[in-house]
Scaffold this motif. Structure first.
Motif, PDB file in Angstrom:
ATOM      1  N   HIS A 178       0.857  -1.202   0.000  1.00 18.13           N
ATOM      2  CA  HIS A 178       0.000   0.000   0.000  1.00 18.13           C
ATOM      3  C   HIS A 178       0.888   1.246   0.000  1.00 18.13           C
ATOM      4  CE1 HIS A 178      -3.706   2.213   0.322  1.00 18.13           C
ATOM      5  NE2 HIS A 178      -4.406   1.090   0.379  1.00 18.13           N
ATOM      6  N   PHE A 228      -5.023   8.233  -0.650  1.00 20.86           N
ATOM      7  CA  PHE A 228      -4.584   7.177  -1.576  1.00 20.86           C
ATOM      8  C   PHE A 228      -5.622   6.055  -1.683  1.00 20.86           C
ATOM      9  CE2 PHE A 228      -0.885   9.392  -0.127  1.00 20.86           C
ATOM     10  CZ  PHE A 228      -0.060   9.477  -1.246  1.00 20.86           C
ATOM     11  N   GLY A 247      -8.806   3.625  -2.410  1.00 22.47           N
ATOM     12  CA  GLY A 247      -9.658   3.281  -3.549  1.00 22.47           C
ATOM     13  C   GLY A 247     -11.008   3.969  -3.463  1.00 22.47           C
ATOM     14  N   THR A 291     -12.078   6.710  -5.863  1.00 17.37           N
ATOM     15  CA  THR A 291     -12.566   6.411  -7.219  1.00 17.37           C
ATOM     16  C   THR A 291     -14.076   6.639  -7.336  1.00 17.37           C
ATOM     17  OG1 THR A 291     -12.783   4.042  -6.720  1.00 17.37           O
ATOM     18  CG2 THR A 291     -10.718   4.755  -7.734  1.00 17.37           C
ATOM     19  N   ILE A 341      -5.908   5.424 -11.253  1.00 20.66           N
ATOM     20  CA  ILE A 341      -6.756   4.511 -10.475  1.00 20.66           C
ATOM     21  C   ILE A 341      -5.835   3.693  -9.568  1.00 20.66           C
ATOM     22  CG2 ILE A 341      -8.404   2.597 -10.582  1.00 20.66           C
ATOM     23  CD1 ILE A 341      -9.084   3.525 -13.464  1.00 20.66           C
ATOM     24  N   PRO A 342      -6.033   3.767  -8.252  1.00 23.59           N
ATOM     25  CA  PRO A 342      -5.131   3.020  -7.363  1.00 23.59           C
ATOM     26  C   PRO A 342      -5.149   1.521  -7.687  1.00 23.59           C
ATOM     27  CG  PRO A 342      -6.650   4.391  -6.100  1.00 23.59           C
ATOM     28  CD  PRO A 342      -7.093   4.460  -7.518  1.00 23.59           C
ATOM     29  N   GLY A 343      -3.968   0.933  -7.740  1.00 23.96           N
ATOM     30  CA  GLY A 343      -3.871  -0.501  -8.006  1.00 23.96           C
ATOM     31  C   GLY A 343      -3.612  -0.832  -9.464  1.00 23.96           C
ATOM     32  N   LYS A 398      -1.479  -1.167 -12.645  1.00 23.64           N
ATOM     33  CA  LYS A 398      -0.035  -1.318 -12.870  1.00 23.64           C
ATOM     34  C   LYS A 398       0.330  -1.488 -14.330  1.00 23.64           C
ATOM     35  CE  LYS A 398       1.794  -0.806  -8.884  1.00 23.64           C
ATOM     36  NZ  LYS A 398       2.810   0.249  -8.673  1.00 23.64           N
ATOM     37  N   LYS A 405      -3.393  -4.869  -9.828  1.00 24.63           N
ATOM     38  CA  LYS A 405      -2.615  -5.740  -8.931  1.00 24.63           C
ATOM     39  C   LYS A 405      -3.520  -6.334  -7.836  1.00 24.63           C
ATOM     40  CE  LYS A 405      -0.786  -2.593  -5.390  1.00 24.63           C
ATOM     41  NZ  LYS A 405       0.359  -1.760  -4.993  1.00 24.63           N
ATOM     42  N   THR A 449      -5.103  -6.844  -4.201  1.00 26.59           N
ATOM     43  CA  THR A 449      -5.338  -5.899  -3.095  1.00 26.59           C
ATOM     44  C   THR A 449      -4.188  -5.978  -2.099  1.00 26.59           C
ATOM     45  OG1 THR A 449      -7.640  -6.616  -3.289  1.00 26.59           O
ATOM     46  CG2 THR A 449      -7.097  -5.152  -1.438  1.00 26.59           C
ATOM     47  N   PRO A 450      -3.561  -4.854  -1.770  1.00 25.19           N
ATOM     48  CA  PRO A 450      -2.429  -4.917  -0.818  1.00 25.19           C
ATOM     49  C   PRO A 450      -2.837  -5.380   0.587  1.00 25.19           C
ATOM     50  CG  PRO A 450      -2.589  -2.728  -1.852  1.00 25.19           C
ATOM     51  CD  PRO A 450      -3.743  -3.521  -2.357  1.00 25.19           C
ATOM     52  N   SER A 451      -3.991  -4.915   1.078  1.00 25.59           N
ATOM     53  CA  SER A 451      -4.385  -5.251   2.460  1.00 25.59           C
ATOM     54  C   SER A 451      -4.923  -6.675   2.508  1.00 25.59           C
ATOM     55  CB  SER A 451      -5.461  -4.295   2.964  1.00 25.59           C
ATOM     56  OG  SER A 451      -4.977  -2.987   2.930  1.00 25.59           O
ATOM     57  N   HIS A 498     -11.563  -5.148   3.492  1.00 24.21           N
ATOM     58  CA  HIS A 498     -10.858  -5.006   2.211  1.00 24.21           C
ATOM     59  C   HIS A 498     -11.366  -6.021   1.195  1.00 24.21           C
ATOM     60  CE1 HIS A 498      -8.045  -2.301   4.168  1.00 24.21           C
ATOM     61  NE2 HIS A 498      -8.081  -3.145   5.182  1.00 24.21           N
ATOM     62  N   ASP A 499     -11.402  -5.597  -0.061  1.00 22.81           N
ATOM     63  CA  ASP A 499     -11.780  -6.519  -1.136  1.00 22.81           C
ATOM     64  C   ASP A 499     -10.673  -7.554  -1.326  1.00 22.81           C
ATOM     65  OD1 ASP A 499     -13.700  -4.609  -1.448  1.00 22.81           O
ATOM     66  OD2 ASP A 499     -13.172  -4.046  -3.492  1.00 22.81           O
ATOM     67  N   ILE A 545      -9.962  -6.402  -6.126  1.00 26.94           N
ATOM     68  CA  ILE A 545     -10.574  -5.103  -6.443  1.00 26.94           C
ATOM     69  C   ILE A 545     -10.999  -5.010  -7.912  1.00 26.94           C
ATOM     70  CG2 ILE A 545      -9.416  -3.808  -4.615  1.00 26.94           C
ATOM     71  CD1 ILE A 545      -7.314  -2.918  -6.508  1.00 26.94           C
ATOM     72  N   ARG A 563     -14.797  -4.250  -8.890  1.00 28.41           N
ATOM     73  CA  ARG A 563     -15.209  -2.871  -8.602  1.00 28.41           C
ATOM     74  C   ARG A 563     -14.423  -1.853  -9.433  1.00 28.41           C
ATOM     75  NH1 ARG A 563     -14.470  -1.768  -2.849  1.00 28.41           N
ATOM     76  NH2 ARG A 563     -15.466   0.202  -3.365  1.00 28.41           N
TER      77      ARG A 563
HETATM   78  C1  LIG Z   1     -12.176   0.326  -6.339  1.00 31.25           C
HETATM   79  C2  LIG Z   1     -10.910   0.100  -5.556  1.00 31.25           C
HETATM   80  C3  LIG Z   1     -10.981  -0.426  -4.279  1.00 31.25           C
HETATM   81  C4  LIG Z   1      -9.828  -0.656  -3.530  1.00 31.25           C
HETATM   82  N1  LIG Z   1      -9.960  -1.216  -2.299  1.00 31.25           N
HETATM   83  C5  LIG Z   1      -8.852  -1.511  -1.592  1.00 31.25           C
HETATM   84  C6  LIG Z   1      -8.960  -2.146  -0.329  1.00 31.25           C
HETATM   85  O1  LIG Z   1     -10.062  -2.468   0.156  1.00 31.25           O
HETATM   86  N2  LIG Z   1      -7.803  -2.410   0.359  1.00 31.25           N
HETATM   87  C7  LIG Z   1      -6.570  -2.104  -0.155  1.00 31.25           C
HETATM   88  O2  LIG Z   1      -5.571  -2.374   0.497  1.00 31.25           O
HETATM   89  N3  LIG Z   1      -6.443  -1.521  -1.355  1.00 31.25           N
HETATM   90  C8  LIG Z   1      -7.536  -1.210  -2.087  1.00 31.25           C
HETATM   91  N4  LIG Z   1      -7.401  -0.621  -3.314  1.00 31.25           N
HETATM   92  C9  LIG Z   1      -6.047  -0.410  -3.883  1.00 31.25           C
HETATM   93  C10 LIG Z   1      -5.221   0.639  -3.148  1.00 31.25           C
HETATM   94  O3  LIG Z   1      -5.941   1.850  -3.013  1.00 31.25           O
HETATM   95  C11 LIG Z   1      -3.893   0.867  -3.859  1.00 31.25           C
HETATM   96  O4  LIG Z   1      -3.234  -0.348  -4.096  1.00 31.25           O
HETATM   97  C12 LIG Z   1      -2.982   1.769  -3.028  1.00 31.25           C
HETATM   98  O5  LIG Z   1      -3.538   3.080  -2.981  1.00 31.25           O
HETATM   99  C13 LIG Z   1      -1.551   1.896  -3.574  1.00 31.25           C
HETATM  100  O6  LIG Z   1      -1.558   2.408  -4.875  1.00 31.25           O
HETATM  101  P1  LIG Z   1      -0.866   1.589  -6.093  1.00 31.25           P
HETATM  102  O7  LIG Z   1      -1.333   0.177  -5.949  1.00 31.25           O
HETATM  103  O8  LIG Z   1      -1.421   2.250  -7.329  1.00 31.25           O
HETATM  104  O9  LIG Z   1       0.604   1.728  -5.924  1.00 31.25           O
HETATM  105  C14 LIG Z   1      -8.548  -0.346  -4.060  1.00 31.25           C
HETATM  106  C15 LIG Z   1      -8.477   0.204  -5.357  1.00 31.25           C
HETATM  107  C16 LIG Z   1      -9.644   0.417  -6.095  1.00 31.25           C
HETATM  108  C17 LIG Z   1      -9.538   0.959  -7.494  1.00 31.25           C
END
Ligand SMILES: Cc1cc2nc3c(=O)[nH]c(=O)nc-3n(C[C@H](O)[C@H](O)[C@H](O)COP(=O)(O)O)c2cc1C
Length: 359
Positions: free
Chosen positions: A105, A126, A128, A131, A240-242, A244, A296, A298-300, A324-325, A328, A331
């Motif tokens: 994360h 940061f 999600g 979004t 969009i977070p996640g 890559k 990628k 979900t980090p958590s 946490h999802d 992800i 969604r």
């Molecule tokens: C719709 C959506 C939901 C997300 N939900 C989670 C979540 O529940 N737990 C989590 O750790 N990351 C979640 N993320 C991903 C993180 O926000 C993201 O991995 C983190 O901000 C680091 O950014 P990066 O992966 O782009 O480096 C979600 C992302 C999106 C698009």
């Protein structure tokens, strides 16, 4: 200005996962465009978390409140401003991560960048959750594109070994996507859901690939070099977070097979195949725009992981709490549609295509 996007429209996203609200302002939109708030609500519902095997248990209605920019169901020329209030926050879930950043994360990089002043709860800015604000802007742009006969649709192409069928790159009508789980083939969707549920059992998460298609875009939209459709889409999609990876067109070795032959169809220049994803020189060629987005895992995750204690300056263990999802990707599908719609609408607003024809 990292949270601002657009050349011709200006989209600004603000808020934190566990702050009072998240929201957006959208400037540069012509007056008189119709807005259907019920269609927008249905679109936002596709992104909202709920009680499904693939989504976090955080329940949030995601109801936008428009503070300005709309009058009697139309844009009125002033900047559009909307918020979604955060009601379902449990900041105590995040006490540990202020000292022990979650692997994967943005906790550690945010801590370094903002010197410890950042809001770590729920990932702060940061998250999600931001979004949802992107989806307000995107949901509006989708409606305005629809008026021009332009559609944007996405589906999950792949999760682990499970692969959905792809969109037909040359089709004039886009394959329908299942409403309950965003795949073209519902059986494939079931297999993906089973896979995600089994991954969750192990306290783990999984990523995947989303495919998106834009149909009805006429030839000539986009600019060369840095203003190309690929450039502008990539910039917003990587917001969009996640996300890559973003890639356009097919992975074909030989030019003789890759090059799309030009043909006349009902007096209009088309191509017999669409390996280039509808873009040549950054400019639309009149075929469907097609691209893929790699998301990628979900980090958590709830499984124990190694991290560091920033206060003790030593390695430490972390077990991430909160909701946490496990995946992800489902969604993120409407989020990709929203991002693509904003980029395409922005490019249409500023299209410099000459209306004169030489000779
Ligand atoms: C719709 C959506 C939901 C997300 N939900 C989670 C979540 O529940 N737990 C989590 O750790 N990351 C979640 N993320 C991903 C993180 O926000 C993201 O991995 C983190 O901000 C680091 O950014 P990066 O992966 O782009 O480096 C979600 C992302 C999106 C698009």
């Amino acid at each position: 200005m990292s949270s601002v996007y657009g050349e011709n429209l200006k989209l600004s996203i603000f808020g934190r996962s566990h702050g009072p609200a998240i929201g957006m302002t959208l400037d540069g939109i012509p007056a008189g465009l119709p807005v259907d708030t019920e269609t927008l609500r249905i679109f936002l519902d596709r992104r909202a978390p709920g009680n499904t095997p693939w989504s976090t248990a955080r329940k949030e209605a995601d109801m936008p409140e428009f503070l300005d920019g709309l009058l009697d169901g139309h844009t009125c020329g002033s900047p559009i401003a909307a918020i979604i209030r955060n009601s379902n926050v449990r900041s105590s879930d995040y006490d540990a991560i202020k000292d022990r950043p979650r692997p994967g994360h943005a906790d550690y990089t945010a801590h370094i960048k903002h010197g410890g002043f950042q809001d770590a709860s729920g990932g702060g800015h940061f998250s999600g959750r931001l979004t949802a604000a992107l989806c307000i802007a995107g949901g509006l742009c989708l409606q305005w594109l629809d008026e021009m006969g332009i559609s944007v649709r996405a589906h999950i192409l792949q999760i682990g070994p499970v692969k959905d069928q792809g969109f037909d790159p040359c089709a004039s009508s886009i394959s329908p996507v299942d409403v309950s789980f965003p795949t073209i083939d519902p059986d494939c969707g079931k297999a993906m859901q089973e896979l995600i549920a089994s991954i969750k059992e192990y306290g783990d998460s999984i990523g995947g690939t989303i495919e998106c298609i834009v149909s009805g875009l006429p030839a000539g939209v986009g600019e060369p070099i840095f203003g190309g459709i690929e450039n502008r889409l990539a910039q917003i999609l990587f917001g969009i977070p996640g996300v890559k990876g973003v890639d356009f067109g097919d992975d074909i070795l030989l030019g003789s097979q890759y090059n799309d032959a030009f043909i006349y169809t009902d007096g209009v220049v088309k191509t017999s195949t669409n390996h280039c994803g509808g873009i040549l020189g950054g400019i639309s060629n009149g075929m469907n725009i097609l691209f893929r987005v790699r998301v990628k895992p979900t980090p958590s995750i709830s499984a124990e992981q190694q991290t560091v204690s920033l206060s003790a300056r030593e390695t430490a263990k972390i077990t991430v709490g909160g909701r946490h999802d496990p995946c992800i990707v489902p969604r993120a599908v409407p989020v990709v549609e929203a991002a693509a719609a904003i980029a395409i609408y922005d490019m249409i607003l500023g299209n410099t295509q000459t209306k004169r024809r030489k000779g």
